[in-house]
Design an enzyme around this catalytic site. Structure first.
Site, short mmCIF file in Angstrom:
data_model
loop_
_atom_site.label_atom_id
_atom_site.label_comp_id
_atom_site.label_asym_id
_atom_site.label_seq_id
_atom_site.Cartn_x
_atom_site.Cartn_y
_atom_site.Cartn_z
N HIS A 153 69.32 31.81 55.14
CA HIS A 153 68.15 32.60 55.54
C HIS A 153 68.63 33.75 56.44
O HIS A 153 69.59 33.60 57.21
CB HIS A 153 67.17 31.69 56.29
CG HIS A 153 65.83 32.35 56.49
ND1 HIS A 153 65.62 33.28 57.47
CD2 HIS A 153 64.67 32.24 55.80
CE1 HIS A 153 64.36 33.71 57.39
NE2 HIS A 153 63.77 33.09 56.38
N GLY B 247 56.90 32.04 54.95
CA GLY B 247 56.99 31.64 56.35
C GLY B 247 55.61 31.49 56.96
O GLY B 247 54.95 30.46 56.83
N GLY B 248 55.14 32.54 57.63
CA GLY B 248 53.90 32.48 58.41
C GLY B 248 52.72 31.84 57.68
O GLY B 248 52.04 30.96 58.23
N ASN C 295 58.46 27.68 54.43
CA ASN C 295 59.52 27.67 55.44
C ASN C 295 58.85 27.66 56.81
O ASN C 295 58.39 28.69 57.28
CB ASN C 295 60.42 28.90 55.28
CG ASN C 295 61.49 28.95 56.35
OD1 ASN C 295 61.76 27.95 57.02
ND2 ASN C 295 62.11 30.11 56.52
N TRP C 296 58.81 26.49 57.40
CA TRP C 296 58.11 26.36 58.69
C TRP C 296 58.90 26.95 59.84
O TRP C 296 58.37 27.13 60.93
CB TRP C 296 57.84 24.89 59.00
CG TRP C 296 56.79 24.26 58.17
CD1 TRP C 296 56.09 24.81 57.12
CD2 TRP C 296 56.28 22.92 58.31
NE1 TRP C 296 55.19 23.91 56.61
CE2 TRP C 296 55.29 22.74 57.32
CE3 TRP C 296 56.57 21.87 59.17
CZ2 TRP C 296 54.59 21.54 57.19
CZ3 TRP C 296 55.89 20.68 59.04
CH2 TRP C 296 54.90 20.51 58.06
N LYS C 297 60.19 27.19 59.64
CA LYS C 297 61.06 27.67 60.71
C LYS C 297 60.96 26.74 61.93
O LYS C 297 60.73 25.55 61.77
CB LYS C 297 60.72 29.12 61.09
CG LYS C 297 60.61 30.03 59.87
CD LYS C 297 60.59 31.47 60.26
CE LYS C 297 60.23 32.31 59.05
NZ LYS C 297 60.48 33.71 59.23
N GLU D 23 67.58 34.86 59.10
CA GLU D 23 67.62 34.54 60.53
C GLU D 23 68.92 33.80 60.88
O GLU D 23 69.50 34.00 61.95
CB GLU D 23 66.38 33.72 60.91
CG GLU D 23 65.13 34.60 60.87
CD GLU D 23 63.85 33.89 60.48
OE1 GLU D 23 63.81 32.65 60.51
OE2 GLU D 23 62.89 34.59 60.14
N GLY E 119 58.12 38.35 58.11
CA GLY E 119 57.36 38.20 59.36
C GLY E 119 56.83 39.51 59.90
O GLY E 119 56.40 39.59 61.05
N SER F 150 56.40 38.09 53.84
CA SER F 150 54.96 38.30 54.05
C SER F 150 54.10 37.97 52.83
O SER F 150 53.09 38.63 52.59
CB SER F 150 54.71 39.72 54.55
OG SER F 150 55.38 39.93 55.78
#
Ligand code: PEP
Length: 252
Positions: free
Chosen positions: A96, A235-236, A9-11, A98, A174, A214
């Site tokens: 998601h 994500g990250g 998930n590059w966001k 967010e 995150g 994470s």
């Protein structure tokens, strides 16, 4: 055998040059995936077509990070599943945390998005998960079960098996704080049980439940090894070639 999925998930990250070199790096690692192993890249809308062209290996897919609940029309700034389908996109991330938090997406609104995605043969990666205060109150299992019930449980037994679920405790997204593999397994088993109560054990056993929060190269193998964890939504660490390559290789 249910699918084991490493989903990136590059966001809202990366410029086009960086996005291209990230995908080039991953492609050049040459990991061949077969059978029930999949890699999915949820990239920003402007990069969908570029990513689709770069990622052509078997069992590699591109996903959108969102879609709107309507087919088309006067919805400035929104993206329809019909558009995604016209680009041959097969997955869409929905719900998601967010989007739930910053864009007030409710369980019932997400049910509409799930419906339209399925209508266009696009697989929702449906995110669920509790906040820290809910975890501290010990009510996380009921909270997450309710997210599934209100957004997914109107689906038929055939359609629910087309959904990929991503359990993402908000306190672990995150933050560098990962749920322990035991906490992840406990929630995944609980969700599978909720699915089994509604749809039966066989149907529940066919639904992939990813863990997100994470995940990185150093913890992916242990988390993915849990019996009810079928890979991760990342994500990250999905923005770093070596990290994500190792995460793909950690699928069981
Ligand atoms: C996510 O974006 O879904 C996520 C889990 O992020 P991170 O891996 O950075 O915690």
């Amino acid at each position: 055998m249910r699918k084991q999925i490493a989903a990136a998930n590059w966001k809202m990250n990366l410029t086009i040059d960086k996005a291209e070199s990230l995908l080039d790096g991953i492609v050049s690692a040459g990991i061949s995936l077969s059978g029930n192993h999949l890699a999915v890249f949820a990239v920003p809308f402007p990069y969908l077509q570029m990513a689709q062209q770069k990622i052509s290996a078997t069992n590699y897919f591109i996903a959108a990070q969102n879609c709107y609940s309507k087919k088309s029309g006067a919805y400035t700034g929104e993206t329809s599943v019909e558009m995604l389908q016209s680009l041959h996109i097969k997955y869409v991330v929905l719900g998601h945390s967010e989007r739930r938090e910053y864009f007030q997406e409710s369980n019932s609104f997400l049910a509409e998005k799930v419906n339209i995605a399925l209508e266009y043969n696009i697989t929702p990666i449906f995110c669920c998960g509790e906040s820290l205060s809910i975890r501290e109150a010990g009510t996380q299992n009921d909270f997450v079960a309710k997210q599934l019930q209100e957004s997914l449980f109107h689906l038929s037994a055939t359609d629910i098996q087309k959904i990929v679920i991503a359990y993402e405790p908000i306190w672990a997204i995150g933050t560098g704080k990962t749920a322990t593999s035991e906490q992840a397994q406990e929630m995944h088993a609980s969700l599978r049980n909720v699915l089994a109560e509604k749809y039966g054990k066989e149907v529940a056993g066919n639904i992939s439940i990813l863990y997100g929060g994470s995940v990185k190269a150093s913890n992916a193998k242990e988390i993915f090894s849990q019996p009810d964890v079928d890979g991760g939504l990342v994500g990250g660490a999905s923005l770093i070639v070596d990290e994500f390559v190792t995460i793909i290789k950690s699928l069981k």
